[in-house]
Design a protein around this motif. Structure first.
Motif, PDB file in Angstrom:
ATOM      1  N   LEU A 196     -33.213  90.717  16.253  1.00 43.10           N
ATOM      2  CA  LEU A 196     -34.404  90.664  17.096  1.00 43.10           C
ATOM      3  C   LEU A 196     -35.647  90.280  16.303  1.00 43.10           C
ATOM      4  N   LEU A 199     -38.400  88.727  18.268  1.00 43.32           N
ATOM      5  CA  LEU A 199     -39.147  89.666  19.122  1.00 43.32           C
ATOM      6  C   LEU A 199     -40.219  90.382  18.312  1.00 43.32           C
ATOM      7  N   LEU A 268     -32.975  80.799  18.411  1.00 40.91           N
ATOM      8  CA  LEU A 268     -32.381  81.875  19.208  1.00 40.91           C
ATOM      9  C   LEU A 268     -31.649  81.309  20.424  1.00 40.91           C
ATOM     10  N   GLN A 272     -27.611  81.788  21.184  1.00 39.26           N
ATOM     11  CA  GLN A 272     -27.094  82.376  22.419  1.00 39.26           C
ATOM     12  C   GLN A 272     -26.163  81.412  23.147  1.00 39.26           C
ATOM     13  N   ARG A 284     -32.440  86.852  30.403  1.00 37.77           N
ATOM     14  CA  ARG A 284     -33.445  87.442  29.522  1.00 37.77           C
ATOM     15  C   ARG A 284     -33.350  86.812  28.132  1.00 37.77           C
ATOM     16  N   PHE A 286     -34.244  88.268  25.171  1.00 32.43           N
ATOM     17  CA  PHE A 286     -33.814  89.191  24.122  1.00 32.43           C
ATOM     18  C   PHE A 286     -32.727  90.109  24.661  1.00 32.43           C
ATOM     19  N   HIS A 288     -28.676  92.178  23.677  1.00 33.42           N
ATOM     20  CA  HIS A 288     -27.761  92.695  22.668  1.00 33.42           C
ATOM     21  C   HIS A 288     -26.646  91.677  22.411  1.00 33.42           C
ATOM     22  N   LEU A 299     -36.083  99.581  22.527  1.00 34.59           N
ATOM     23  CA  LEU A 299     -36.913  98.876  21.548  1.00 34.59           C
ATOM     24  C   LEU A 299     -37.794  99.848  20.764  1.00 34.59           C
TER      25      LEU A 299
END
Length: 389
Positions: A196, A199, A268, A272, A284, A286, A288, A299
């Motif tokens: 992350l 983020l 990112l 994904q 979404r 962000f 898992h 978070l």
């Protein structure tokens, strides 16, 4: 009921309670908890005794603060103004918000109270006038501004060397504290390999709220133009995740992205796509490893663990957002732009929330400017000689 495991090492937490004198010389009981040992609790209790008035006043209800604030302004304002203030406080603010403790007062509490007041009827069956509503807001804003100036309610401060030493010595920390630039840098360097990382980077740089960053979808990001739009936020209510609009109308906003942020998000997106086969625009951003969206409460816990592992002064995830405003100020971004980026309704909210951060950043900027100038100036006369002249 007594816990049978109290004799075990490192089991349970320590609390303390102490009577302090408030800013009006009246006594109030303050309780703190969550300490790992009796020694930690005793050090924290001692430190708290060194700053009695403001900390105690934070335990007051808003009613008590408003009454104290009015008494403090007696004689400073015209009698007609005082009569008007007392009427607005007693007729509207105390009935709606008087029971709320100062430390627990939130913007949403005031907003809901003003919504209820706006639906009240006055003499003749008419709705309360816009002028009266503006007067109520002005009185509440003035009272809370005074509370912030006196340290009764929290405002952001910067973790400097003195505060960090006090925390190491006593275990006592400011309620709302942000990292300086070097501390943000240490944190980001340490989490480069975290899944992350993008983020944490975005929160530190652009300051979205945790619910906003958790609710971000790929359709909200324009990688071509380098923009990120905040449209909704995730809120967890009694363990259930709910989607809704941002905190206020000003919370719907578009944030510009720098080239590094665009590269992070592009990378990112590709990762994904390789993992899940495709990336839907509604998905979404962000998630898992198994594709589940991250939740705001998770978070918060994850951030706290990362901070502890790096051995930095403790801050909340929301304080990383506070720090973004200070970084923007240090970079020379004007107040209006910072207000819009933070999603605040007015610049006044931005100033009142981050005034200590701005001041510290401004001092650093002045020192840096002076050092730069002195590199190009030959000072021939001593300062002592200049003063004598």
């Amino acid at each position: 009921m007594r816990c049978d495991r109290l004799a075990e090492f490192d089991h349970g937490r320590w609390d303390f309670a102490v009577q302090l004198t408030g800013v009006d010389d009246r006594r109030v009981r303050v309780r703190r908890g969550g300490f790992g040992s009796r020694a930690e609790a005793e050090r924290a209790c001692w430190a708290l005794r060194q700053v009695p008035g403001h900390e105690a006043a934070g335990m007051w209800t808003l009613r008590r603060w408003l009454e104290f604030w009015l008494s403090e302004n007696e004689g400073r304002l015209r009698p007609s103004t005082m009569v008007n203030y007392r009427g607005l406080v007693n007729d509207y603010l105390i009935p709606q918000l008087g029971h709320v403790r100062m430390r627990k007062l939130r913007t949403r509490d005031a907003q809901r109270a003003m919504d209820r007041i706006s639906h009240r009827h006055v003499r003749g069956g008419r709705l309360i006038s816009a002028g009266t509503l503006n007067g109520i807001r002005a009185v509440l804003r003035s009272a809370l501004s005074a509370a912030r100036r006196q340290g009764v309610i929290d405002r952001a401060v910067v973790w400097d060397a003195e505060r960090e030493k006090a925390w190491n010595d006593t275990g006592v920390r400011p309620r709302v504290a942000v990292w300086g630039l070097h501390q943000v840098g240490r944190f980001l360097e340490s989490v480069q390999s975290d899944p992350l990382f993008a983020l944490w980077w975005l929160v530190a740089l652009r300051g979205p709220r945790r619910g906003e960053i958790a609710g971000l979808r790929w359709e909200d990001i324009n990688l071509t133009d380098g923009e990120l739009t905040i449209r909704e936020q995730v809120v967890v209510v009694r363990g259930v995740e709910r989607l809704g609009p941002p905190k206020s109308a000003a919370g719907v906003r578009t944030l510009a992205l720098d080239e590094f942020s665009v590269r992070l998000l592009t990378d990112l997106w590709h990762r994904q796509r390789r993992r899940f086969g495709r990336v839907d625009a509604k998905q979404r951003v962000f998630v898992h490893d198994d594709g589940r969206p991250v939740r705001p409460d998770w978070l918060t816990r994850r951030f706290a663990k990362l901070v502890k592992d790096v051995d930095l002064p403790p801050i909340r995830l929301h304080d990383l957002r506070h720090g973004a405003a200070g970084i923007a100020s240090a970079a020379g971004v004007d107040l209006k732009q910072i207000q819009e980026d933070m999603g605040h309704h007015t610049p006044l909210t931005t100033i009142e929330t981050y005034i200590c951060v701005f001041q510290q950043m401004a001092k650093k900027a002045v020192r840096a400017s002076a050092e730069l100038l002195l590199q190009h100036v030959r000072v021939r006369a001593s300062l002592a000689g200049a003063y004598q002249a």
